[in-house]
Design an enzyme around this catalytic site. Structure first.
Site, PDB file in Angstrom:
ATOM      1  N   HIS A  90       0.808  -1.156  -0.045  1.00  0.00           N
ATOM      2  CA  HIS A  90       0.038   0.185   0.184  1.00  0.00           C
ATOM      3  C   HIS A  90       0.857   1.328   0.058  1.00  0.00           C
ATOM      4  O   HIS A  90       0.296   2.417  -0.443  1.00  0.00           O
ATOM      5  CB  HIS A  90      -1.068   0.071   1.259  1.00  0.00           C
ATOM      6  CG  HIS A  90      -0.241   0.112   2.700  1.00  0.00           C
ATOM      7  ND1 HIS A  90       0.243  -1.045   3.223  1.00  0.00           N
ATOM      8  CD2 HIS A  90       0.283   1.141   3.386  1.00  0.00           C
ATOM      9  CE1 HIS A  90       0.970  -0.454   4.377  1.00  0.00           C
ATOM     10  NE2 HIS A  90       0.657   0.678   4.375  1.00  0.00           N
TER      11      HIS A  90
ATOM     12  N   HIS B 101       4.417   9.190  13.198  1.00  0.00           N
ATOM     13  CA  HIS B 101       3.626   8.208  13.487  1.00  0.00           C
ATOM     14  C   HIS B 101       4.108   6.897  13.897  1.00  0.00           C
ATOM     15  O   HIS B 101       5.260   6.442  13.558  1.00  0.00           O
ATOM     16  CB  HIS B 101       2.681   7.705  12.106  1.00  0.00           C
ATOM     17  CG  HIS B 101       3.129   7.371  10.923  1.00  0.00           C
ATOM     18  ND1 HIS B 101       4.188   7.639  10.485  1.00  0.00           N
ATOM     19  CD2 HIS B 101       2.902   6.257  10.123  1.00  0.00           C
ATOM     20  CE1 HIS B 101       4.626   7.251   9.302  1.00  0.00           C
ATOM     21  NE2 HIS B 101       3.745   6.176   9.068  1.00  0.00           N
TER      22      HIS B 101
HETATM   23  O1  LIG Z   1       0.328  -7.029   9.427  1.00  0.00           O
HETATM   24  C1  LIG Z   1       0.940  -6.261  10.062  1.00  0.00           C
HETATM   25  O2  LIG Z   1       1.153  -6.038  10.969  1.00  0.00           O
HETATM   26  C2  LIG Z   1       0.927  -5.072   8.872  1.00  0.00           C
HETATM   27  C3  LIG Z   1       1.190  -3.402   9.581  1.00  0.00           C
HETATM   28  C4  LIG Z   1       1.404  -2.594   8.487  1.00  0.00           C
HETATM   29  O3  LIG Z   1       1.558  -2.978   7.211  1.00  0.00           O
HETATM   30  C5  LIG Z   1       1.039  -1.105   8.940  1.00  0.00           C
HETATM   31  C6  LIG Z   1       1.310  -0.139   7.983  1.00  0.00           C
HETATM   32  C7  LIG Z   1       1.403   1.137   8.261  1.00  0.00           C
HETATM   33  C8  LIG Z   1       1.332   2.275   7.647  1.00  0.00           C
HETATM   34  O4  LIG Z   1       1.747   1.879   6.319  1.00  0.00           O
HETATM   35  C9  LIG Z   1       1.604   3.555   8.072  1.00  0.00           C
HETATM   36  O5  LIG Z   1       1.020   3.983   8.927  1.00  0.00           O
HETATM   37  O6  LIG Z   1       2.393   4.299   7.303  1.00  0.00           O
HETATM   38 FE   LIG Z   2       3.535   3.231   5.990  1.00  0.00          FE
END
Ligand SMILES: O=C(O)CCC(=O)/C=C/C=C(\O)C(=O)O
Ligand SMILES: [Fe+2]
Length: 312
Positions: free
Chosen positions: A115, A179
């Site tokens: 993502h 964050h």
């Molecule tokens: O399974 C997991 O723990 C995946 C965690 C995860 O991908 C968190 C992403 C958070 C961000 O991309 C963000 O806040 O920048």
């Molecule tokens: Fe992230």
């Protein structure tokens, strides 16, 4: 060559755990402004700097940064899956240009992205296959991290190499600012988690759903104030944005990993993507920040920013 820049925070919680209607409207207006900026610029190439969250890069080999000549998205957190429309020829030219300038770039001919890469393409272009793109992974999660000065050097080299292309190039940064979302760490991880972080076993759909639900729940807890995560830090976020706005990019060479983590939390290092993008734009000549938006959004566990910039 004509350059432009967009910096855009991402969050997997967007649309899943949204803030109140007024806050959301302010953010949507800022994002709409960035979309209009991009539509008017009409880029022929997007150099996309983004992090990974243990979907494409693992500790078996963890480069500080890596440029892709082909890339496929996994489709985590409901983001689009499939191949990105990578401009392989431009990617190879940029890779050569960066290496020629003495920056030890790694290259992937089959990058897996998540993502972090997909969200800005969806938000600004309505999909991952709408515009020619060169994806550049910037490690902002997996310690140890290289000095920020090396990210500035990377961005500068990419910008100089991009200046040799006869194209309108958008430098796009994804991530940050302060964050501290629940992203696993290798230090202290139980053996099964450590093995996954090192080897990168693709999760089953059930495992992925469980992990994603954990992040959504963390957002709810965070917004309710019942959490131990490091708070969003608007003062630090605005210092970071001031640095980009002033053009005093050499200041980032003094930003230590420890200082960033203490001020902005474990994922504040995603702001390295912004350092790379602003350094790329600066390498093409003096610039001005054209728009700047910032909002602390606990529901998204994000110091959320949108900026645009153009040559002066
Ligand atoms: O399974 C997991 O723990 C995946 C965690 C995860 O991908 C968190 C992403 C958070 C961000 O991309 C963000 O806040 O920048
Ligand atoms: Fe992230």
């Amino acid at each position: 060559m004509a350059p432009a820049l967009v910096g855009l925070s991402h969050s997997p919680l967007i649309g899943k755990n949204d803030p109140d209607a007024d806050t959301l409207a302010r953010i949507e207006a800022a994002v709409a402004g960035a979309r209009a900026f991009v539509a008017e610029f009409d880029p022929e190439l997007v150099v996309l700097y983004a992090p990974d969250h243990y979907n494409g890069f693992f500790y078996k080999e963890m480069p500080p940064f890596c440029l892709a000549t082909e890339a496929t998205a996994v489709g985590d957190f409901g983001s689009q899956a499939g191949p990105l429309s990578v401009d392989t020829e431009a990617a190879k030219a940029l890779a050569k240009g960066v290496l020629d300038r003495g920056v030890d770039l790694t290259v992937s001919a089959r990058m897996t992205v998540d993502h972090g890469f997909v969200q800005p393409l969806e938000v600004l272009f309505d999909g991952i296959d709408r515009v020619p793109v060169v994806p550049v992974f910037v490690n902002g999660v997996a310690t140890p991290l290289c000095p920020v000065s090396r990210i500035r050097a990377l961005g500068t080299a990419v910008g100089e190499a991009a200046a040799e292309l006869d194209k309108r190039v958008l430098f796009l940064a994804s991530g940050g600012l302060s964050h501290d979302p629940p992203v696993p760490t290798l230090d202290g991880a139980p053996p099964r988690v450590a093995d996954a972080l090192i080897e990168g076993h693709p999760p089953t759909p059930q495992q992925r759903a469980k992990g994603e639900e954990r992040v959504v729940q963390a957002g709810r807890d965070y917004a309710a104030g019942s959490t131990t995560m490091i708070p969003i830090n608007p003062t630090w976020d605005n210092l970071v944005l001031d640095t980009f706005e002033s053009g005093a990019l050499a200041d980032v060479d003094d930003w230590s990993v420890e200082w960033m983590g203490a001020e902005g939390g474990g994922s504040s290092h995603e702001v390295r993507t912004w350092v790379a993008a602003y350094a790329s734009l600066a390498a093409t000549g003096p610039y001005s920040m054209a728009s700047r938006f910032y909002e602390a959004v606990p529901e998204w566990i994000a110091g959320f920013a949108v900026t645009t910039a153009t040559p002066r």
